[in-house]
Motif scaffolding. Structure first.
Motif, short mmCIF file in Angstrom:
data_model
loop_
_atom_site.label_atom_id
_atom_site.label_comp_id
_atom_site.label_asym_id
_atom_site.label_seq_id
_atom_site.Cartn_x
_atom_site.Cartn_y
_atom_site.Cartn_z
N SER A 1 1.40 4.30 -3.14
CA SER A 1 1.31 5.72 -3.04
C SER A 1 2.33 6.49 -3.16
CB SER A 1 0.78 5.87 -1.31
OG SER A 1 -0.28 5.28 -1.14
N GLY B 1 1.23 6.55 6.32
CA GLY B 1 -0.10 5.84 6.15
C GLY B 1 -0.70 6.05 7.41
N ASP C 1 0.67 -1.28 0.02
CA ASP C 1 -0.05 0.19 0.15
C ASP C 1 0.88 1.38 0.00
OD1 ASP C 1 -2.30 -1.50 -0.07
OD2 ASP C 1 -2.51 -1.27 2.13
N SER D 1 -4.51 13.27 -0.95
CA SER D 1 -3.49 12.44 -1.24
C SER D 1 -2.07 12.78 -1.39
CB SER D 1 -3.76 11.72 -2.67
OG SER D 1 -3.61 13.03 -3.66
N CYS E 1 -1.20 7.91 2.28
CA CYS E 1 -1.69 6.43 2.04
C CYS E 1 -2.91 6.37 3.02
CB CYS E 1 -0.84 5.19 2.14
SG CYS E 1 -1.25 3.53 2.02
N VAL F 1 6.12 8.80 1.84
CA VAL F 1 4.57 8.39 2.23
C VAL F 1 4.48 8.17 3.64
CG1 VAL F 1 2.91 6.86 1.62
CG2 VAL F 1 4.75 7.41 -0.14
#
Length: 315
Positions: A106, A116, A102, A137, A203, A114
């Protein structure tokens, strides 16, 4: 391997949780991994468990060292890392099976990293609260760094373990963890890293299961009758962050100064009256930061009066 992830896991006396942590890493749907387990002088058999896993999976490397703290352990892991990406994991936590996949999906390029979402669990692994959906995003670095310090719009962004870093950014800029700082070291590292990027990708999936333990570092501070020595190192972290922010913009600098002021207020509210030296140092730094906050051109007279009143009440 094009998308090799170096997973750095400091390990110290976590025997009840370490097997579950390592297993959750090894059974990721993205399996291009270099798993670096740093046994930081464990005395409960955690180091031996790491060795057992290494015998069974060639992706695992184990480093055994004398107890030097989580920052020194992470630095040892960084020296051994060879992956395109780096992920830091705490050895009492665990991950959903698709976490790495995941995060990679992203990621959009070398100029970004990134973040999460986090699922909190209790000591028995039962689910608690979940960090809020980001709702977007991506954001630019200026917005991210301010939010990293202000913590207004998003859930806490200062966790290290819910982020995917690019190793080249770390290595080329000589980023390491300060072993002297025992609290707030994560946010300091994230700030150092983020100013080297152009944007941050979000993410919006759960990629980390964060175990809340009563005997954790945070739990220990809550149970203490005064401010611990390790908490005092938080001040050093803020002083370093202020220098970084000052090199970026006046606005970010004043945001960091105010955040430091608020944290010092919190420490003063907990320090024992018998702890004279700590109380004296905290009071001195509080007034220094109060004076710096007063110079903030965005503050009106009423804001400055509130600062003075709060500082006097905490003397």
């Amino acid at each position: 391997m094009e998308n090799l992830i170096s997973v750095i896991v400091p390990v110290y006396n976590v025997k009840p949780y370490i097997k579950e942590c390592i297993s959750s890493i090894l059974y990721q749907t993205h399996n291009e991994l270099q798993v670096i387990l740093i046994d930081d002088g464990s005395t409960d058999g955690s180091g031996e468990i790491c060795d057992q896993f290494a015998k069974q999976d060639a992706r695992i490397e184990v480093i055994h060292q004398k107890n030097a703290g989580v920052s020194a352990a992470r630095n040892a892991g960084l020296q051994r890392a060879i992956g395109k990406f780096v992920i830091f994991t705490d050895s009492d936590d665990k991950l959903p099976a698709t976490a790495y996949q995941d995060l990679l999906e992203s990621w959009t390029g070398e100029d970004s990293f990134v973040i999460g979402r986090v699922q909190y669990i209790n000591e028995n692994g039962e689910k608690l609260s979940i960090s809020s959906d980001f709702g977007i995003s991506k954001i630019d670095i200026n917005t991210f760094t301010r939010e990293l310090l202000e913590e207004r719009k998003f859930s806490y962004l200062g966790y290290l373990c819910d982020k995917l870093f690019v190793r080249d950014v770390i290595i080329k800029n000589g980023l390491t963890f300060n072993p002297v700082i025992q609290l707030n070291e994560d946010r300091l590292f994230i700030l150092q890293y983020s100013i080297l990027c152009k944007k941050v990708m979000f993410c919006n999936k759960i990629i980390y299961l964060y175990r809340q333990r009563s005997d954790s570092a945070i739990g220990e501070t809550r149970q203490s009758s005064t401010v611990l020595d390790k908490e005092m190192t938080m001040i050093e972290a803020f002083l370093l962050m202020e220098k970084i922010c000052q090199s970026q913009s006046k606005t970010l600098y004043y945001v960091c100064v105010r955040k430091a002021y608020e944290n010092i207020l919190g420490l003063l509210g907990r320090v024992s009256a018998k702890d004279i030296e700590k109380k004296k140092r905290l009071t001195t730094i509080l007034w220094t930061h109060c004076a710096l906050c007063m110079k903030n051109p965005e503050y009106k007279l009423v804001d400055k009066l509130k600062l003075i009143i709060h500082s006097i009440l905490k003397r």
